[in-house]
Write a protein that holds these residues in place. Sequence first.
Motif, short mmCIF file in Angstrom:
data_model
loop_
_atom_site.label_atom_id
_atom_site.label_comp_id
_atom_site.label_asym_id
_atom_site.label_seq_id
_atom_site.Cartn_x
_atom_site.Cartn_y
_atom_site.Cartn_z
N GLN A 189 0.34 -7.18 -1.59
CA GLN A 189 0.07 -6.86 -2.99
C GLN A 189 -1.01 -5.79 -3.09
O GLN A 189 -1.90 -5.73 -2.24
N ILE A 208 0.85 -1.20 0.00
CA ILE A 208 0.00 0.00 0.00
C ILE A 208 0.89 1.25 0.00
O ILE A 208 0.67 2.19 -0.77
N GLU A 244 -6.12 -0.27 -11.19
CA GLU A 244 -6.74 -0.40 -12.50
C GLU A 244 -7.03 0.99 -13.04
O GLU A 244 -7.56 1.84 -12.32
N ARG A 272 -9.46 2.34 -9.98
CA ARG A 272 -9.68 1.35 -8.93
C ARG A 272 -8.38 1.00 -8.24
O ARG A 272 -7.32 0.97 -8.85
N ILE A 273 -8.49 0.75 -6.94
CA ILE A 273 -7.33 0.27 -6.18
C ILE A 273 -7.83 -0.82 -5.25
O ILE A 273 -8.95 -0.75 -4.74
N GLU A 274 -7.02 -1.83 -5.07
CA GLU A 274 -7.40 -2.89 -4.15
C GLU A 274 -6.14 -3.62 -3.73
O GLU A 274 -5.32 -3.95 -4.57
N GLY A 275 -5.99 -3.83 -2.41
CA GLY A 275 -4.81 -4.55 -1.97
C GLY A 275 -4.85 -4.94 -0.52
O GLY A 275 -5.58 -4.36 0.28
N GLY A 276 -4.03 -5.92 -0.18
CA GLY A 276 -3.97 -6.42 1.18
C GLY A 276 -5.17 -7.31 1.46
O GLY A 276 -6.17 -7.26 0.76
#
Lengths: 425, 425
Positions: free
Chosen positions: B281, B229, B285, B268-272
């Motif tokens: 990670q 992040i 997008e 878009r964001i996505e992690g953990g």
Amino acid sequence: MDSLRDKIYSWLKKNRENHVAFLQELVKIPSVQGNEAEIQYLVANKLKKIGLEVDTWELDGEQLKKHPYFFSSREEFKGSPNVVGVLKGTGDGPSIVLNGHVDVVPAGDITQWDSDPYQGHIIDGKMYGRGTTDMKGGNLALYLAVEAIKGVGLQLKGDVILQSVVEEESGGAGTLDAILKGYKADAAIIPEPTNMKIFPKQQGSKWFRIHIKGRAAHGGTRYYGVSAIEKSTLVLRHIETLEKIRNKRIRDPLYNNIPIPVPINIGRIEGGDWPSSVADQVKLEGRIGIAPDEQIEEVQIELEEWLKDLGSIDLWFRDNPVKLEWYGARWLPGSIVEDHPLMKILSNKYEDVLGKSPIIEASPWGTDGGLLSQVGQTPSIIFGPGVSTMAHFPNEYIELNKVFEAAEVIALTVIEWCGIYEADN
Amino acid sequence: MDSLRDKIYSWLKKNRENHVAFLQELVKIPSVQGNEAEIQYLVANKLKKIGLEVDTWELDGEQLKKHPYFFSSREEFKGSPNVVGVLKGTGDGPSIVLNGHVDVVPAGDITQWDSDPYQGHIIDGKMYGRGTTDMKGGNLALYLAVEAIKGVGLQLKGDVILQSVVEEESGGAGTLDAILKGYKADAAIIPEPTNMKIFPKQQGSKWFRIHIKGRAAHGGTRYYGVSAIEKSTLVLRHIETLEKIRNKRIRDPLYNNIPIPVPINIGRIEGGDWPSSVADQVKLEGRIGIAPDEQIEEVQIELEEWLKDLGSIDLWFRDNPVKLEWYGARWLPGSIVEDHPLMKILSNKYEDVLGKSPIIEASPWGTDGGLLSQVGQTPSIIFGPGVSTMAHFPNEYIELNKVFEAAEVIALTVIEWCGIYEADN
């Protein structure tokens, strides 16, 4: 006592191979939250074979959720049993809780593991796998300690209560339920991964969620929108600053060798819903560490107030303040007085077995020891064979030698703490 | 021609009320990707009533995915039909495609809308709702234009091919399939939201995904891990720099009034996966804008190379380079020569109807005009009543007056382009 130490040592040596195989069996079960039944039945079976009175029950979400210290991401625990095994003493000695959790955190990005995280491969005396260090290796040390005590034919005065709990990684509902069922004692040992250090103090922690607003727009005219993803980077930086401020305050020498005594960790981020749109919201999820001498409530207020300052960093936040939500797990901080008799016994036995003085430090993370101390009036020490640098990591492992050393130290400590019943006396 | 203009104007005025109600019906259908059947049957019905030959068919994913310019987040289009209505001319005039998409982007955070995004509330001459501006209002202008031509009793020489397509928001599979079915023409008008400006050039764009690695650790000892992040904030900043460099290059005067001609938007964001773990990670997008004179492939290489420089910003990226993935949608850039006869007719008719010169600019976003120009050899102009500042926004709206003005301009343009068949000649 020397001959007793020899007997315990010999018993452990003789029973090493089959217990390494048993640890492998435990690691092969991916006992993440919601998937703990299989491992718990295996543990219950083991404790029955050792000769303990075993109690297996599913947590009662309805009851638990009424308790002020209940926190979990779920309220339904069907298929997630607790197991407690009791080695009854003759009744006139101090009792002890030996507590270990069977739940593990998810394996994460599998590609970062050199081998299957649920196989328990052994290389150079280390067993690899999710949960080896946190804390199936520590749990094995407990089973070994109790079995060794029975194995060398001892009868103790005080009760030994072995708690195999669920939900430690999500807020401690397993240990809380065990306490509420009456499984408490005069003191406790929890073999969480301390790398054989002794932790009389434990950091607490609490989960939070931060909602950051943006304003949607078409990505091709992104200048008409406000990206919540861009704004989230300011929030992340602001939180880092708070972490620095909070940690500067900590003066307890037990924390001298810990780079960040009470970290704030943002563990999840998620936001936006379309690559071609400006993200109108981002959600951060994290945990804030709570020092042993802090109240959870004061820490909550500090974070709440701190986030209000975002408006002075970026005007956007004045009209669109972030929303802070406290949810899910929390671990109470815990401590045991440093001159507690169990601290002394454990330190001495460590020295007897390892031939050197133990390192005594404060725990950088929360454990169920907070609940045991504060709700169960069972002052708790954290001491275990795993290494916390490996907990929640890819390629998590445990050194098998340390598991057996920990088992030996714990067995001898339990024997001295509970006292030996001798029929002739 | 004056009396023809009057006739068209009067027809539109007389038929205003029922068409505003029809637009409301269209807006009430949440025609996001995968949910387009209901609106398409409504449109097909409308076109049949006008008197067009209507063709309704579901896209053939098996065929489409073999095409080099096919991009979509799905390959199965059951329940997602295209509709084409043809107004046959007598055959000796130029043909025209009128193209509009019925799919809308998701409504996003509902709490940011002042009213239900799928109701079509009208306040002060504006209809509010997801898709009003992008582009159901523009589509209505097309139905009106064609119906008005029939309504005043004209017979055209060239064919008018009205394409009501799906999938524009996800890469243009709807228009591609219509082209592959043979629905092409000598030129096209697409009433995407240009705020009544005329766009002879259109930005293309392409979706991408960036995978950022971290190293997991327990949040309480987060200093042993590396937060993906935290690292993602460096990647975001690095991409902003590339956006600046790419936009400095653009000298086309059509872009003079556009703050960022070819934006890079991270949507878009996505992690953990756990609040108490260090995220190993993060996935970003986004979409990168492609200038009308650029090749998609050269832009891809530029971003790929740019991301390799991250290693000089943070050593972590040397051993853990980010992974760039091209996925999902892409919109080809498109352009029509500025002195194309249809440009002249459209500009003149605009002046006739609005009493002022049109603003001619480059489109800040991609449209299906790229596919029509490059795959369908149908040079395309973007001209529509919506405002792009409202597209993909909460409280999206369209000014109803502009829909009828656009309908009038388009009707007169189509009439002059296709030519009037007069039986007496």
